[in-house]
Scaffold this active site. Structure first.
Site, mmCIF file in Angstrom:
data_model
loop_
_atom_site.group_PDB
_atom_site.id
_atom_site.type_symbol
_atom_site.label_atom_id
_atom_site.label_comp_id
_atom_site.label_asym_id
_atom_site.label_seq_id
_atom_site.Cartn_x
_atom_site.Cartn_y
_atom_site.Cartn_z
ATOM 1 N N LYS A 27 -2.000 -4.482 0.129
ATOM 2 C CA LYS A 27 -1.537 -3.129 -0.188
ATOM 3 C C LYS A 27 -1.544 -2.244 1.063
ATOM 4 O O LYS A 27 -2.312 -2.479 1.993
ATOM 5 C CB LYS A 27 -2.453 -2.545 -1.267
ATOM 6 C CG LYS A 27 -1.969 -1.252 -1.890
ATOM 7 C CD LYS A 27 -2.921 -0.852 -3.019
ATOM 8 C CE LYS A 27 -2.460 0.444 -3.675
ATOM 9 N NZ LYS A 27 -2.528 1.588 -2.759
ATOM 10 N N GLY A 29 -2.435 0.635 3.589
ATOM 11 C CA GLY A 29 -3.604 1.463 3.858
ATOM 12 C C GLY A 29 -4.948 0.786 3.712
ATOM 13 O O GLY A 29 -5.980 1.463 3.675
ATOM 14 N N THR A 33 -3.496 -4.242 9.654
ATOM 15 C CA THR A 33 -3.244 -4.371 11.098
ATOM 16 C C THR A 33 -4.534 -4.610 11.863
ATOM 17 O O THR A 33 -4.599 -5.461 12.757
ATOM 18 C CB THR A 33 -2.526 -3.118 11.634
ATOM 19 O OG1 THR A 33 -1.264 -2.980 10.971
ATOM 20 C CG2 THR A 33 -2.294 -3.224 13.129
ATOM 21 N N THR A 34 -5.594 -3.877 11.507
ATOM 22 C CA THR A 34 -6.890 -4.085 12.161
ATOM 23 C C THR A 34 -7.377 -5.509 11.930
ATOM 24 O O THR A 34 -7.825 -6.194 12.860
ATOM 25 C CB THR A 34 -7.930 -3.085 11.628
ATOM 26 O OG1 THR A 34 -7.476 -1.750 11.896
ATOM 27 C CG2 THR A 34 -9.273 -3.286 12.297
ATOM 28 N N ASP A 56 6.097 -5.126 9.990
ATOM 29 C CA ASP A 56 6.047 -3.856 9.256
ATOM 30 C C ASP A 56 6.890 -2.828 10.017
ATOM 31 O O ASP A 56 6.657 -2.593 11.198
ATOM 32 C CB ASP A 56 4.595 -3.374 9.172
ATOM 33 C CG ASP A 56 4.441 -2.154 8.260
ATOM 34 O OD1 ASP A 56 5.468 -1.508 7.938
ATOM 35 O OD2 ASP A 56 3.299 -1.849 7.879
#
Length: 352
Positions: A27, A29, A33-34, A56
């Site tokens: 999902k 948020g 990416t981290t 993305d």
């Protein structure tokens, strides 16, 4: 019984030497990416070369590493074998440009078939990646809906090719006449257009076979301990099963730990809520490697911060207290005495 549970880290991914493709999704948020950045750092320690690709449209790789990336692989600063690139899931019209009147022909045909523009762009990117010699490729994917569409691209290309074949039978003569008129018969004739699509289709079908091979591909689901994220993860796992794509790792991010004496009612309530969903995750995915990551007071950006946080991916996080048990108990007693004194004063005020 606890010893039978899968390891609560991503070590299993690092140990699987045959892995070529690693997708990281979930999902929006939740910290995809981290997590994908740190996973690529961990892989770079045990692989000869690693490429991380952001698919993305709202690229965050550059922000995570604090370094500018483009659609070409760029060496990540501080590494000798980790590369990154950011690609947009749209057709590069500049690459398809021709003489006036022919510029939009290919893109118009593409736009007539829903989703084929993204499919072709993805195929072109995979075609490029296939020519490079990376041991492992990590995909930092868009939110779940976009990711599932990405996995449908082989079927989309198949559909697009069939539609163009039908157009060929109806308008093939007209397309050839237009191509000859503009002197571009070799590049934009019906055979050239269909040949290009078939070439891309061959590439993506080959990659799609690899995607369905659990020895070569796995999908890491990233989530947070909340209802919507749990629901989205369940949907993602079910869809991946339909696509026959292996997934056996879940990363639960932003977990609150009672590593100190938390007096905030809000934090206590959030901890109880999170624990409810954590229990559900463990019940639903008892055969998955579930890695829990703590919520931090600061953002994890920059190579050094990413490296420091990577330890949590390989060793289960255990909260530590900053005080000895005696000091901690003395502080609690002091707090309770203050609360008791305040309550007694309030009681006297009410009585009077």
């Amino acid at each position: 019984m606890a010893s039978d549970m899968p390891e609560a880290t991503v070590q299993n991914i690092l140990d699987q030497d045959s892995l070529k493709w690693v997708f990281v999704g979930g999902k929006g948020g939740v910290g995809k990416t981290t997590c994908s950045s740190i996973l690529s750092i961990c892989l770079a320690r045990v692989r000869s070369s690693v490429l991380i690709i952001s698919t993305d449209p709202a690229h965050n790789l550059s922000d995570a590493f604090q370094q500018r990336f483009t659609k070409s692989p760029t060496l990540v600063q501080g590494f000798s074998n980790l590369f990154a690139m950011e690609v947009d899931p749209t057709v590069e019209t500049d690459d398809l440009a021709g003489p006036e009147g022919m510029d939009g022909l290919f893109s118009d045909l593409a736009n007539a078939i829903p989703g084929i523009d993204e499919a072709m762009s993805f195929a072109e990117m995979l075609k490029l990646v296939q020519t490079m010699d990376y041991a492992t490729i990590v995909f930092d994917t868009a939110p779940t809906g976009h990711t599932l569409r990405l996995l449908q691209f082989p079927a989309t290309l198949e559909k697009g090719l069939s539609k163009l074949m039908s157009l060929k039978s109806r308008f093939g003569g007209l397309m050839n006449q237009m191509s000859r008129m503009f002197g571009m018969e070799d590049e934009f004739g019906e055979d050239a257009l269909l040949g290009r699509l078939e070439g891309l289709k061959d590439v993506i079908e080959q990659v799609n076979r690899q995607f369905k091979d659990p020895d070569l591909t796995t999908f890491v689901c990233v989530c947070i301990p909340e209802f919507l994220s749990l629901y989205e993860t369940e949907r993602l796992v079910q869809e991946l099963a339909k696509f026959e794509i292996d997934t056996h790792n879940i990363i639960i991010n932003q977990v609150l730990y009672d590593d100190e004496d938390v007096e905030s009612k809000l934090l206590r309530a959030r901890m109880r809520m999170q624990q409810k969903y954590l229990d559900q995750f463990y019940m639903l995915y008892d055969d998955f490697n579930i890695t829990k990551l703590p919520l931090l007071p600061e953002e994890v950006t920059g190579v050094e911060a990413l490296k420091a946080f990577s330890d949590k991916f390989l060793t289960p996080y255990h909260p530590t207290t900053s005080r000895s048990s005696v000091e901690d108990l003395e502080r609690k007693v002091h707090t309770l005495r203050l609360q008791l004194k305040t309550a007694e004063e309030e009681l006297e005020r009410i009585k009077s």
